[in-house]
Design an enzyme around this catalytic site. Structure first.
Site, mmCIF file in Angstrom:
data_model
loop_
_atom_site.group_PDB
_atom_site.id
_atom_site.type_symbol
_atom_site.label_atom_id
_atom_site.label_comp_id
_atom_site.label_asym_id
_atom_site.label_seq_id
_atom_site.Cartn_x
_atom_site.Cartn_y
_atom_site.Cartn_z
ATOM 1 N N SER A 45 30.155 -87.426 72.754
ATOM 2 C CA SER A 45 31.501 -87.463 72.178
ATOM 3 C C SER A 45 32.572 -87.663 73.246
ATOM 4 O O SER A 45 33.724 -87.981 72.924
ATOM 5 C CB SER A 45 31.792 -86.167 71.405
ATOM 6 O OG SER A 45 30.956 -86.049 70.279
ATOM 7 N N GLY A 236 29.844 -87.810 67.594
ATOM 8 C CA GLY A 236 29.937 -89.049 68.340
ATOM 9 C C GLY A 236 31.364 -89.286 68.797
ATOM 10 O O GLY A 236 32.282 -88.556 68.413
ATOM 11 N N GLY A 238 35.083 -91.387 69.651
ATOM 12 C CA GLY A 238 36.013 -92.419 69.226
ATOM 13 C C GLY A 238 36.464 -92.364 67.786
ATOM 14 O O GLY A 238 36.390 -91.336 67.104
ATOM 15 N N CYS A 263 31.472 -83.477 63.152
ATOM 16 C CA CYS A 263 32.309 -84.272 64.049
ATOM 17 C C CYS A 263 32.470 -85.699 63.523
ATOM 18 O O CYS A 263 33.017 -85.904 62.443
ATOM 19 C CB CYS A 263 31.734 -84.216 65.457
ATOM 20 S SG CYS A 263 32.806 -84.888 66.744
ATOM 21 N N LEU A 264 31.993 -86.703 64.240
ATOM 22 C CA LEU A 264 32.109 -88.077 63.761
ATOM 23 C C LEU A 264 31.361 -88.251 62.444
ATOM 24 O O LEU A 264 31.810 -88.976 61.548
ATOM 25 C CB LEU A 264 31.583 -89.052 64.811
ATOM 26 C CG LEU A 264 31.732 -90.539 64.488
ATOM 27 C CD1 LEU A 264 33.195 -90.925 64.335
ATOM 28 C CD2 LEU A 264 31.069 -91.395 65.560
ATOM 29 N N GLN A 267 33.601 -87.162 59.690
ATOM 30 C CA GLN A 267 34.654 -88.138 59.408
ATOM 31 C C GLN A 267 34.102 -89.330 58.635
ATOM 32 O O GLN A 267 34.771 -89.855 57.725
ATOM 33 C CB GLN A 267 35.283 -88.584 60.729
ATOM 34 C CG GLN A 267 35.985 -87.463 61.471
ATOM 35 C CD GLN A 267 36.193 -87.772 62.955
ATOM 36 O OE1 GLN A 267 35.867 -88.865 63.428
ATOM 37 N NE2 GLN A 267 36.748 -86.818 63.685
ATOM 38 N N ASN A 305 35.302 -81.273 70.113
ATOM 39 C CA ASN A 305 35.501 -82.374 71.052
ATOM 40 C C ASN A 305 35.803 -83.635 70.253
ATOM 41 O O ASN A 305 34.923 -84.451 70.005
ATOM 42 C CB ASN A 305 34.255 -82.575 71.922
ATOM 43 C CG ASN A 305 34.467 -83.618 73.010
ATOM 44 O OD1 ASN A 305 35.559 -84.158 73.168
ATOM 45 N ND2 ASN A 305 33.418 -83.922 73.759
ATOM 46 N N GLY A 307 39.207 -86.577 68.940
ATOM 47 C CA GLY A 307 40.587 -87.034 68.971
ATOM 48 C C GLY A 307 41.085 -87.531 67.631
ATOM 49 O O GLY A 307 42.236 -87.943 67.506
ATOM 50 N N HIS A 347 31.633 -78.290 66.245
ATOM 51 C CA HIS A 347 30.253 -78.356 66.718
ATOM 52 C C HIS A 347 29.545 -77.016 66.491
ATOM 53 O O HIS A 347 29.614 -76.127 67.339
ATOM 54 C CB HIS A 347 30.219 -78.698 68.206
ATOM 55 C CG HIS A 347 30.510 -80.128 68.504
ATOM 56 N ND1 HIS A 347 29.569 -81.000 69.004
ATOM 57 C CD2 HIS A 347 31.636 -80.858 68.349
ATOM 58 C CE1 HIS A 347 30.103 -82.198 69.156
ATOM 59 N NE2 HIS A 347 31.369 -82.132 68.763
ATOM 60 N N GLU A 349 26.513 -76.293 66.757
ATOM 61 C CA GLU A 349 25.383 -76.037 67.650
ATOM 62 C C GLU A 349 25.800 -75.231 68.874
ATOM 63 O O GLU A 349 24.949 -74.785 69.641
ATOM 64 C CB GLU A 349 24.736 -77.355 68.097
ATOM 65 C CG GLU A 349 25.485 -78.126 69.162
ATOM 66 C CD GLU A 349 26.658 -78.927 68.643
ATOM 67 O OE1 GLU A 349 27.350 -79.568 69.449
ATOM 68 O OE2 GLU A 349 26.897 -78.911 67.415
#
Length: 372
Positions: A45, A236, A238, A263-264, A267, A305, A307, A347, A349
């Site tokens: 990430s 992941g 971006g 996370c990614l 999204q 982590n 943006g 996250h 984990e």
């Protein structure tokens, strides 16, 4: 060796390199974790980032092979207030500087990291260049401004696996199908690798799973042909909107099999369900983000982590918000009201970070049990 940090707003910060000559171009961000720098560096990430640690003394615990979350390091530069070249930890097998040099990541120290973090908090994450080159500072600033940035880029394509593999207790083994023996795990979980961390795979094994990891671009038909009991969408780097075609494939998977995303992956699930994503001003990066579980009314301290986030105002009526960030009110979790799919922004984990959210893996397995 002298170094220069040049931000797109024209700010020039003198520093020094502790890894030798080099130059890095990317998105300048800050991470508030007090430990776990090796996990941060090896987290996919972090791809495309210039990571500044707000904790001032970094390097004192050294590095070791066991704490790597992937096969390589992903930030383009690592910036700290003071580097400690002599680690003191019984698990250490080498120094941070040696690890950075091995993977070509520029390490920089000797500047006011608090000032930089405050600037990023007030103005937002910035494009930047970190360089030991003797080029004029104005030229470095212009180089930063010309960089296209993270928005719209398919960063997951840079970090995903190229071929499927089976994850075992001993690591990765080549394979395009789940292991036949049920003794290797009761539940077959297919992992979409957008930048997966090894800790996530280990936790799935601990929850009695056989784990098959596939590239980010795997078609829904291929995934379903493997007859998984559940699908896990990993973290992941971006912009989720830049991950080409994946949301359309995930849309075909929803309702067919239980899905858990982080996370990614979270999204992408939101996009597939009809919501929209947006860019955070300076992101959430660190192991101390407070998140409220709206179902239990309890607060979890989480590791994050990212943006980007899901725009809570765009959730369809059949999707419920389950978690909210207590710092800025952003959406941190969602679930479909009738279909077996849920996800969180953070996250669970906990590598690195607290263990408050590990229950989500058990929830995923419980959902699989109900649908088998």
């Amino acid at each position: 060796m002298k170094a220069i940090i040049a931000l797109e707003d024209g700010t020039i910060i003198p520093a020094r390199s502790f890894t030798g000559a080099g130059e890095a171009l990317g998105e300048m961000v800050f991470n508030t974790s007090m430990s776990g720098y090796q996990e941060i560096l090896s987290d996919p990430s972090s791809a495309g980032q210039l990571v500044t640690m707000t904790y001032p003394l970094i390097g004192n615990s050294g590095v070791n092979p066991q704490d790597m979350e992937s096969d390589t390091l992903h930030p383009r530069a690592f910036l700290v207030r003071q580097y400690q070249p002599r680690p003191s930890n019984y698990r250490s097998t080498g120094t941070l500087a040696d690890l950075l040099k091995k993977f070509g990541v520029l390490g920089v120290e000797g500047f006011d990291t608090r000032m930089l973090a405050r600037k990023l908090r007030s103005q937002g994450a910035m494009k930047a260049v970190v360089s030991t080159d003797k080029a004029p500072p104005e030229a470095l600033v212009e180089r930063a401004r010309q960089w296209p940035g993270m928005a719209g880029q398919d960063m997951a394509a840079l970090v995903t696996c190229r071929e499927p593999y089976i994850w075992t207790g001993d690591g990765a083994q080549p394979g395009r199908a789940f292991p036949e023996s049920p003794g290797q795990g009761r539940f077959k979980v297919l992992v979409y690798d957008f930048g997966v961390k090894r800790s996530q795979l280990r936790l799935l094994l601990q929850h009695d799973c056989r784990v098959l990891v596939v590239p980010a671009g795997t078609k829904a038909e291929e995934a379903l042909a493997l007859q998984p009991d559940g699908i896990f969408l990993s973290n992941g780097p971006g912009d989720p909107a830049g991950v080409a075609g994946v949301q359309d494939e995930v849309k075909k998977l929803i309702g067919k099999v239980p899905i858990f995303g982080i996370c990614l992956g979270h999204q992408i699930i939101a996009l597939a369900l009809g919501a929209k994503t947006c860019r955070l001003k300076f992101g959430h990066r660190g192991g101390n983000q407070p998140v409220k579980n709206l179902a239990t009314d309890r607060v979890e301290i989480t590791s994050q982590n990212q943006g980007f986030c899901v725009d809570r105002d765009t959730l369809p009526e059949d999707v419920a918000m389950t978690h909210v960030n207590l710092n800025d009110g952003s959406l941190e979790g969602l679930q479909h009201r009738t279909l077996p799919v849920f996800s969180v922004q953070y996250h669970p984990e906990s590598a690195t970070g607290p263990h408050d959210a590990r229950y989500l893996f058990a929830r995923f397995i419980g959902m699989i049990r109900q649908t088998r």
